[in-house]
Design an enzyme around this catalytic site. Structure first.
Site, PDB file in Angstrom:
ATOM      1  N   SER A 101       2.998  -0.536  10.160  1.00  0.00           N
ATOM      2  CA  SER A 101       2.705  -1.233  10.694  1.00  0.00           C
ATOM      3  C   SER A 101       3.404  -1.280  12.706  1.00  0.00           C
ATOM      4  O   SER A 101       2.446   0.098  12.829  1.00  0.00           O
ATOM      5  CB  SER A 101       3.167  -2.947  11.010  1.00  0.00           C
ATOM      6  N   HIS A 237       1.487  -8.895   4.555  1.00  0.00           N
ATOM      7  CA  HIS A 237       2.153  -6.973   5.353  1.00  0.00           C
ATOM      8  C   HIS A 237       3.202  -6.530   4.468  1.00  0.00           C
ATOM      9  O   HIS A 237       2.976  -5.239   5.111  1.00  0.00           O
ATOM     10  CB  HIS A 237       1.757  -8.205   7.107  1.00  0.00           C
TER      11      HIS A 237
END
Length: 263
Positions: A101, A237
């Site tokens: 990320s 995620h």
């Protein structure tokens, strides 16, 4: 070229966390944290990873042993500090970057800075859960300073990756929120235009959770003249928290680097 600082310097150890030293390793894997993250998760990778790798996890200012330090203002300040810490340990061994990320963007800027200043490139960059930095599909970061504590709590629960019992612990949450706000502010200010030509020559691999809302991870290919591939793994995620996915990533990285060293 600037003189590298001593490999054992406090500055180096402050920024890079290597829990499991492996002097016989062929490669150094540098891991970059997600927004609000510390170094511990990735530093622990060094305990169970291919013997050819030694893992160094980046520890950003304002957390863990650097709790008393002010947060960084922008991603270039972060990358500059990391480059200074990296120089002593990458002079004699091949190295690669892994970022998840927010950490994917730090890894990229660090690689670009290394190339610009020292003509050095990682063997490979592994990005995870991150749209290409120039993508119009890159998620917009909410202004966390405008959210209440309760709204931040709901945001974290929706996003995943942070244990529920920690989010529901008010004292822990209040310690965590400043980290998250600081990193979110850095991401919000990070603007990256699509390059007119490749900026790097290394290979890039993307990893993505099958249920992640992230789009256009393929856009990372625009940044390099090297090869690019993507692997989708089950999960959201924070798919990499699943042991099977973590093992796949670590094994894949080791195989990639071993193959790269043969070419």
């Amino acid at each position: 070229m600037e003189t590298a600082v001593n490999a054992k310097s406090p500055r180096n150890e402050k920024v890079l966390n290597c829990l499991y030293q492996n002097p016989d390793a062929v490669f150094k894997l540098i891991c970059f944290p997600w927004a609000g993250g510390g170094s511990i998760h990735f530093a622990k990778w060094g305990q169970k990873i291919n013997d050819s790798l030694e893992v160094h996890a980046v520890r950003l200012a304002g957390r863990e042993t650097r709790l008393g330090e002010p947060f960084a203002n922008d991603i270039y300040q972060i990358a500059d500090e990391i480059v200074t810490a990296l120089l002593p340990i990458i002079q004699d061994k091949a190295f690669a970057f892994f970022g998840h990320s927010f950490g994917s963007y730090i890894a990229l800027i660090t690689a670009l800075l290394l190339k610009e200043k020292y003509k050095m490139e990682p063997l490979h960059i592994f990005v995870s859960g991150a749209s290409a930095p120039h993508s119009t599909s890159r998620p917009q970061v909410p202004d966390l300073n405008e959210l209440t504590e309760e709204q931040v709590r709901h945001h974290l629960l929706d996003f995943g990756g942070t244990p529920k019992h920690l989010i529901e612990d008010q004292d822990v949450l209040r310690m965590f929120i400043p980290l998250l706000k600081a990193d979110a502010g850095v991401v919000k200010k990070f603007i990256f235009d699509k390059p007119s030509k490749a900026l790097l020559s290394l290979d890039i691999t993307g990893f993505l959770g099958s249920e992640d809302t992230i789009k256009d991870i393929e856009g990372w290919q625009d940044l390099t003249s090297g090869k690019f591939d993507v692997h989708m793994l089950p999960g959201d995620h924070f798919y990499l928290m699943k042991p099977d996915n973590e093992n796949f990533i670590k094994n894949y990285i080791a195989k990639c680097l071993e193959l790269s060293s043969l070419t």
